[in-house]
Design a protein around this motif. Structure first.
Motif, mmCIF file in Angstrom:
data_model
loop_
_atom_site.group_PDB
_atom_site.id
_atom_site.type_symbol
_atom_site.label_atom_id
_atom_site.label_comp_id
_atom_site.label_asym_id
_atom_site.label_seq_id
_atom_site.Cartn_x
_atom_site.Cartn_y
_atom_site.Cartn_z
ATOM 1 N N PHE A 121 47.531 52.224 41.826
ATOM 2 C CA PHE A 121 46.266 52.232 42.552
ATOM 3 C C PHE A 121 46.668 52.220 44.017
ATOM 4 O O PHE A 121 47.198 51.209 44.503
ATOM 5 N N ALA B 129 50.182 49.050 39.336
ATOM 6 C CA ALA B 129 49.606 48.044 38.431
ATOM 7 C C ALA B 129 50.399 48.032 37.143
ATOM 8 O O ALA B 129 50.539 46.993 36.492
ATOM 9 N N SER C 280 46.588 36.603 34.994
ATOM 10 C CA SER C 280 45.620 37.493 35.610
ATOM 11 C C SER C 280 46.296 38.470 36.583
ATOM 12 O O SER C 280 47.142 38.064 37.377
HETATM 13 N N1 LIG Z 1 40.298 50.416 39.620
HETATM 14 C C1 LIG Z 1 41.200 49.732 40.330
HETATM 15 N N2 LIG Z 1 41.415 49.978 41.612
HETATM 16 C C2 LIG Z 1 42.355 49.313 42.334
HETATM 17 N N3 LIG Z 1 43.138 48.356 41.817
HETATM 18 C C3 LIG Z 1 42.973 48.049 40.528
HETATM 19 C C4 LIG Z 1 41.994 48.712 39.713
HETATM 20 N N4 LIG Z 1 42.087 48.197 38.457
HETATM 21 C C5 LIG Z 1 43.049 47.257 38.496
HETATM 22 N N5 LIG Z 1 43.577 47.166 39.734
HETATM 23 C C6 LIG Z 1 44.681 46.265 40.139
HETATM 24 O O1 LIG Z 1 45.747 46.407 39.218
HETATM 25 C C7 LIG Z 1 46.343 45.163 38.924
HETATM 26 C C8 LIG Z 1 46.287 44.922 37.428
HETATM 27 O O2 LIG Z 1 44.938 44.708 37.026
HETATM 28 P P1 LIG Z 1 44.506 44.467 35.525
HETATM 29 O O3 LIG Z 1 43.034 44.298 35.478
HETATM 30 O O4 LIG Z 1 45.107 45.505 34.674
HETATM 31 O O5 LIG Z 1 45.220 43.081 35.226
HETATM 32 P P2 LIG Z 1 44.983 42.075 34.035
HETATM 33 O O6 LIG Z 1 46.323 41.595 33.662
HETATM 34 O O7 LIG Z 1 44.181 42.704 32.980
HETATM 35 O O8 LIG Z 1 44.183 40.915 34.713
HETATM 36 P P3 LIG Z 1 42.903 40.081 34.186
HETATM 37 O O9 LIG Z 1 43.410 39.237 33.063
HETATM 38 O O10 LIG Z 1 42.525 39.279 35.380
HETATM 39 O O11 LIG Z 1 41.892 41.071 33.768
HETATM 40 C C9 LIG Z 1 45.590 44.133 39.742
HETATM 41 O O12 LIG Z 1 46.327 43.888 40.912
HETATM 42 C C10 LIG Z 1 44.278 44.800 40.054
HETATM 43 O O13 LIG Z 1 43.756 44.340 41.258
#
Ligand SMILES: Nc1ncnc2c1ncn2[C@@H]1O[C@H](COP(=O)(O)OP(=O)(O)OP(=O)(O)O)[C@@H](O)[C@H]1O
Length: 321
Positions: free
Chosen positions: A11, A16, A36
């Motif tokens: 992103f 990510a 998270s």
């Molecule tokens: N659409 C997007 N645009 C920009 N950054 C994003 C987007 N989606 C996710 N991110 C970033 O990518 C990274 C991973 O996010 P993701 O939601 O996959 O994590 P996660 O492990 O599922 O966390 P959570 O348990 O909080 O949902 C994070 O830093 C998030 O801010």
């Protein structure tokens, strides 16, 4: 069934997902676990093309999903979300029927399937005409699951499916979920940050950190054979609980420490302090001088630590009273 090959998702400049590869075999329950922001949801969403990869490939049944139109791809993939995503103005029946309707199933087939799913998920039939807000959080979650399963997809993606529930409901529903007949034989990829849930539901766990998979393995691999300090410290706070609830003796069999015979006085081991070693000794060496020997039967190998501990404590208490 699923092959994730060197997948990267950026992103902007931030990765990510940073070069992740793994496989999910048919019928396997794989859990993406991590704190998270580590990239779990992003990884999951790339499997049904809700998010596109930046580079790398994902194959489902040997087909590169880039070459499968998203709608067609999603027809064979159920998707259950944290906040269940039920439409508030649709009845329970209408919510469950969304995918079959899209697939133009005949009315009778939809009605039959909807009612069958309700039964399998232990919800009463009279809920069909209710609206989501008339149900409890746990019941809504089950309806969300019914909807994801409506067209009987072989693959189910679940993003924190119990995340919106309170701890007690969550523990109960997780327990029930792990036994549901309707989920047997499904290939499941589930995202959670809850370690106990991961241990309970996953045949295989992918522990993630900062967009990478740090370790992949069954629960005992992660607990007893951590690849680095991150893995050790990730489980540290809950280690005892995990051992109590999630690990079966047969799972940890190969990891048990050996024991020095001289440590045993009069054939008695202090099981309160040293249960793993006691179990190892009891199971492994048919030593008649060990008082607890008879307390353990082969079937107990399939019990979890908690029930074994109780059985031993009772035995010990009886003996010394
Ligand atoms: N659409 C997007 N645009 C920009 N950054 C994003 C987007 N989606 C996710 N991110 C970033 O990518 C990274 C991973 O996010 P993701 O939601 O996959 O994590 P996660 O492990 O599922 O966390 P959570 O348990 O909080 O949902 C994070 O830093 C998030 O801010």
């Amino acid at each position: 069934m699923i092959v994730v090959d060197s997948v990267v998702k950026k992103f902007g400049n931030i990765a990510a997902i940073d070069t992740v590869s793994f496989k999910v075999n048919e019928g396997e329950n794989v859990v993406l676990l991590g704190t998270s922001g580590c990239g779990k949801t992003t990884m999951l969403r790339m499997i049904n093309r809700l998010t596109e990869t930046t580079s790398g490939n994902i194959y489902i049944n040997e087909k590169n999903i880039k070459n499968v139109p998203p709608e067609e791809l999603r027809r064979n993939i159920g998707y259950a979300l944290q906040h269940n995503g039920l439409f508030p103005h649709y009845t329970i029946a209408e919510n469950i029927a969304i995918v079959p309707e899209l697939l133009n199933w005949p009315k009778e087939k939809i009605t039959k399937r909807t009612s069958e799913l309700l039964e399998q998920l232990h919800l009463p039939q009279n809920y069909l005409s209710l609206y989501p807000q008339e149900l409890s959080g746990g019941q809504q979650q089950r309806v969300g699951l019914a909807r994801a399963l409506a067209a009987d997809p072989p693959l189910l993606l679940m993003d924190e499916p119990f995340g919106a529930l309170d701890a007690v409901t969550r523990a109960n529903i997780t327990n029930e979920f792990s036994k549901l007949e309707v989920l047997k034989n499904k290939t499941i990829v589930l995202v959670t940050h809850d370690i106990r849930e991961a241990f309970q539901l996953g045949n295989k766990i992918l522990l993630m950190d900062k967009g990478k998979v740090v370790q992949e393995g069954a629960a005992p691999d992660l607990l007893f054979n951590p690849v680095n300090n991150f893995v050790t410290s990730f489980f540290e706070d809950q280690r005892m609980q995990l051992e109590l609830n999630a690990v079966l003796l047969k799972d940890i069999w190969n990891y048990l420490p050996s024991i020095n015979q001289e440590e045993i006085t009069d054939g008695i081991i202090d099981i309160d302090n040293n249960i793993w070693q006691a179990l190892y000794l009891l199971l492994n060496k048919k030593n008649k001088s060990i008082v607890l020997h008879n307390a353990l039967t082969a079937e107990m190998k399939t019990a979890n630590y908690d029930s074994l501990f109780t059985a031993f404590s009772n035995y010990k208490q009886q003996r010394y009273e």
